[in-house]
Design a protein around this motif. Structure first.
Motif, PDB file in Angstrom:
ATOM      1  N   THR A  57       0.832  -1.196   0.000  1.00  0.00           N
ATOM      2  CA  THR A  57       0.000   0.000   0.000  1.00  0.00           C
ATOM      3  C   THR A  57       0.869   1.251   0.000  1.00  0.00           C
ATOM      4  O   THR A  57       2.081   1.185   0.206  1.00  0.00           O
ATOM      5  CB  THR A  57      -0.911   0.040   1.246  1.00  0.00           C
ATOM      6  N   THR A  58       0.223   2.389  -0.228  1.00  0.00           N
ATOM      7  CA  THR A  58       0.891   3.682  -0.138  1.00  0.00           C
ATOM      8  C   THR A  58       0.148   4.524   0.885  1.00  0.00           C
ATOM      9  O   THR A  58      -0.923   4.147   1.353  1.00  0.00           O
ATOM     10  CB  THR A  58       0.899   4.410  -1.497  1.00  0.00           C
ATOM     11  N   GLY A  59       0.728   5.667   1.206  1.00  0.00           N
ATOM     12  CA  GLY A  59       0.079   6.575   2.154  1.00  0.00           C
ATOM     13  C   GLY A  59       0.721   6.516   3.514  1.00  0.00           C
ATOM     14  O   GLY A  59       1.825   5.995   3.689  1.00  0.00           O
ATOM     15  N   VAL A 126       5.104   8.561   5.531  1.00  0.00           N
ATOM     16  CA  VAL A 126       4.329   8.440   4.299  1.00  0.00           C
ATOM     17  C   VAL A 126       5.118   7.587   3.316  1.00  0.00           C
ATOM     18  O   VAL A 126       6.278   7.873   3.019  1.00  0.00           O
ATOM     19  CB  VAL A 126       4.020   9.821   3.689  1.00  0.00           C
ATOM     20  N   ASP A 128       5.382   6.359  -0.464  1.00  0.00           N
ATOM     21  CA  ASP A 128       4.938   6.901  -1.748  1.00  0.00           C
ATOM     22  C   ASP A 128       4.716   5.873  -2.846  1.00  0.00           C
ATOM     23  O   ASP A 128       4.200   6.207  -3.912  1.00  0.00           O
ATOM     24  CB  ASP A 128       5.923   7.964  -2.237  1.00  0.00           C
ATOM     25  N   THR A 153       0.022  -0.457   8.430  1.00  0.00           N
ATOM     26  CA  THR A 153      -0.481   0.192   7.219  1.00  0.00           C
ATOM     27  C   THR A 153      -1.992   0.396   7.296  1.00  0.00           C
ATOM     28  O   THR A 153      -2.604   0.862   6.347  1.00  0.00           O
ATOM     29  CB  THR A 153      -0.135  -0.642   5.967  1.00  0.00           C
TER      30      THR A 153
END
Length: 172
Positions: A57-59, A126, A128, A153
């Motif tokens: 995942t990202t964020g 974060v 990316d 996450t």
């Protein structure tokens, strides 16, 4: 990630990382040695533990550090470590103030930390892109003993032991 399951242990200036057997809740801890080493500025080639990981995942992610409750050996402003992911700037955490155990007399938070055998702190980072990343646990003060690191996450529920360690794959 169990502390002693690091991908790389980087020392320097006479400082090395040592495994502390059977400390904490789930395994072995890691701490910088010697215990009277001077405070370090995290970043560059300073002492650190590196953990390779793959995220899908990202964020924003929360990094939970399970530390042994310890006292500072120097007369400084607290007991500190730092965390970064990939090339991001290290985030310094003062474990003394982050958990509210900063009273010089016994207080309820210090009692809880010692009875639970953990000082749980967190940073937010974060990510990316999905894929491989390197989490770095930086030495700042010498008596910080890391037991376990959890990268949340999203969806990690509170528990005494934390989630079990994810599988580790090796390219070898």
């Amino acid at each position: 990630m169990e502390a002693d399951h690091h991908s790389r242990a980087v020392g320097g200036d006479g400082i090395r990382w040592v495994r502390v057997d059977d400390i904490g809740r789930t395994g072995h801890g890691m701490e910088p040695y010697p215990l009277r080493a001077p405070r370090q500025t995290p970043g560059g080639d300073s002492p650190r533990l590196e953990y390779e990981m793959t995220l899908t995942t990202t964020g924003p992610v929360k990094v939970l550090a399970y530390l042994s409750p310890r006292n500072n050996v120097f007369a400084t402003d607290g007991l500190k470590y730092a965390v970064s992911i990939d090339g991001q700037a290290p985030q310094v955490v003062n474990t003394t103030t982050a958990t509210g155990a900063n009273d010089t007399t016994m207080n309820k938070q210090w009692e809880r930390n010692t009875s639970d055998n953990v000082n749980l702190t967190a940073t937010t980072h974060v990510v990316d892109r999905p894929g491989r990343h390197v989490l770095k646990f930086w030495m700042v003060d010498p008596t910080v003993v890391v037991q376990k690191i959890v990268v949340d996450t999203g969806g990690v529920l509170p528990s005494y032991f934390g989630p079990p360690e994810s599988r580790r794959y090796s390219a070898v």
